[in-house]
Design an enzyme around this catalytic site. Structure first.
Site, PDB file in Angstrom:
ATOM      1  N   ARG A 100      11.713  94.253  18.514  1.00 59.31           N
ATOM      2  CA  ARG A 100      10.610  95.224  18.574  1.00 59.31           C
ATOM      3  C   ARG A 100       9.548  94.951  17.505  1.00 59.31           C
ATOM      4  O   ARG A 100       8.360  95.236  17.715  1.00 59.31           O
ATOM      5  CB  ARG A 100      11.160  96.651  18.411  1.00 59.31           C
ATOM      6  CG  ARG A 100      10.094  97.753  18.601  1.00 59.31           C
ATOM      7  CD  ARG A 100      10.741  99.135  18.597  1.00 59.31           C
ATOM      8  NE  ARG A 100       9.781 100.191  18.900  1.00 59.31           N
ATOM      9  CZ  ARG A 100       9.212 100.982  17.996  1.00 59.31           C
ATOM     10  NH1 ARG A 100       9.502 100.824  16.711  1.00 59.31           N
ATOM     11  NH2 ARG A 100       8.358 101.917  18.358  1.00 59.31           N
TER      12      ARG A 100
ATOM     13  N   ILE B  96       2.756 102.380  20.585  1.00 55.52           N
ATOM     14  CA  ILE B  96       4.038 101.930  21.121  1.00 55.52           C
ATOM     15  C   ILE B  96       4.977 103.114  20.977  1.00 55.52           C
ATOM     16  O   ILE B  96       5.113 103.695  19.904  1.00 55.52           O
ATOM     17  CB  ILE B  96       4.556 100.677  20.374  1.00 55.52           C
ATOM     18  CG1 ILE B  96       5.907 100.212  20.933  1.00 55.52           C
ATOM     19  CG2 ILE B  96       4.631 100.876  18.879  1.00 55.52           C
ATOM     20  CD1 ILE B  96       6.386  98.869  20.362  1.00 55.52           C
ATOM     21  N   SER B  97       5.577 103.535  22.088  1.00 57.36           N
ATOM     22  CA  SER B  97       6.427 104.725  22.079  1.00 57.36           C
ATOM     23  C   SER B  97       7.621 104.541  21.148  1.00 57.36           C
ATOM     24  O   SER B  97       8.091 103.422  20.925  1.00 57.36           O
ATOM     25  CB  SER B  97       6.943 105.021  23.493  1.00 57.36           C
ATOM     26  OG  SER B  97       5.899 105.425  24.332  1.00 57.36           O
ATOM     27  N   GLN B  98       8.122 105.668  20.630  1.00 62.58           N
ATOM     28  CA  GLN B  98       9.299 105.578  19.768  1.00 62.58           C
ATOM     29  C   GLN B  98      10.486 105.086  20.589  1.00 62.58           C
ATOM     30  O   GLN B  98      10.566 105.326  21.807  1.00 62.58           O
ATOM     31  CB  GLN B  98       9.596 106.911  19.107  1.00 62.58           C
ATOM     32  CG  GLN B  98      10.201 107.971  19.996  1.00 62.58           C
ATOM     33  CD  GLN B  98      10.450 109.258  19.239  1.00 62.58           C
ATOM     34  OE1 GLN B  98       9.562 110.097  19.125  1.00 62.58           O
ATOM     35  NE2 GLN B  98      11.646 109.408  18.734  1.00 62.58           N
TER      36      GLN B  98
END
Length: 213
Positions: free
Chosen positions: A37, A63-65
């Site tokens: 990531r 960017i989503s958790q």
């Protein structure tokens, strides 16, 4: 593009945290364990890459958790080889998770800057969605429909009828619906004309942009 033992160790800790928060799908957890990531973030955020947080990326997007990515993906109940339409390519991290899980991914991104950057970056990492497009997510990708699963990674004020129409009978649409916060919503297509709706609590997403082409 380094992925060292320190990064891998942080991913293991992240996966344990996601398990504690209720993520049970082993294929989802395995994909998150394997995908670096930190490479999807600006290098200045690398130390934060494996915290359970959202972070800014280009074009005013995020960017989503990891929990949100894992939760939405778990809701899809994805099977290897299924055809998935992703609305909102963004950083490409969610796309990579879907590809790693063996989905045939069709993805669409509204922000041209992100579309160009992410399309090249995913190829560099070896992730190859079946089709990546720049366009209006509200319209979906009719030419490749129907889809087994549709995943929307931005907040929509309503569920677009075009996406409902592009879903197979028996398929699932996962979409955060509302202004702020959104309600995570799942539509299951029971027949040509009927859908079953489920909801899974509040989340916060950047808005799904409309009519920009």
């Amino acid at each position: 593009m380094e992925d060292n033992f320190r990064h891998q160790g942080k991913r293991k800790l992240l996966v344990e945290k996601l398990k504690e928060k209720g993520i049970e799908d082993s294929a989802v957890l395995d994909a998150i364990l394997q995908i670096p990531r930190h490479l999807f973030l600006d290098s200045s955020f690398e130390d934060h890459a494996y915290q359970d947080k959202a972070f800014p990326i280009a074009a005013g997007q995020t960017i989503s958790q990891p929990f949100t990515v894992a939760f939405q993906t778990q809701l899809l109940a994805l099977k290897k080889g299924e055809k998935v339409l992703e609305i909102g390519t963004g950083s490409g991290y969610q796309t990579a998770v879907l590809c790693k899980m063996g989905a045939k991914v069709y993805t669409i991104e509204r922000q041209h800057e992100l579309y160009k950057k992410t399309s090249l970056f995913l190829k560099k990492l070896g992730f190859r969605p079946k089709y990546a497009s720049f366009g209006d997510g509200y319209q979906g990708l009719k030419e490749y429909a129907p889809y087994d699963k549709i995943l929307v990674t931005a907040g929509a004020p309503f569920i677009p009828k075009a996406l409902m129409a592009q879903l197979k009978v028996g398929g699932k649409l996962v979409i955060p619906v509302g202004e702020d916060p959104q309600i995570m919503t799942v539509l299951i297509r029971k027949s040509q004309k009927s859908f079953e709706k489920e909801t899974y609590g509040e989340f916060r997403f950047v808005p799904l942009l409309e009519d920009k082409n």
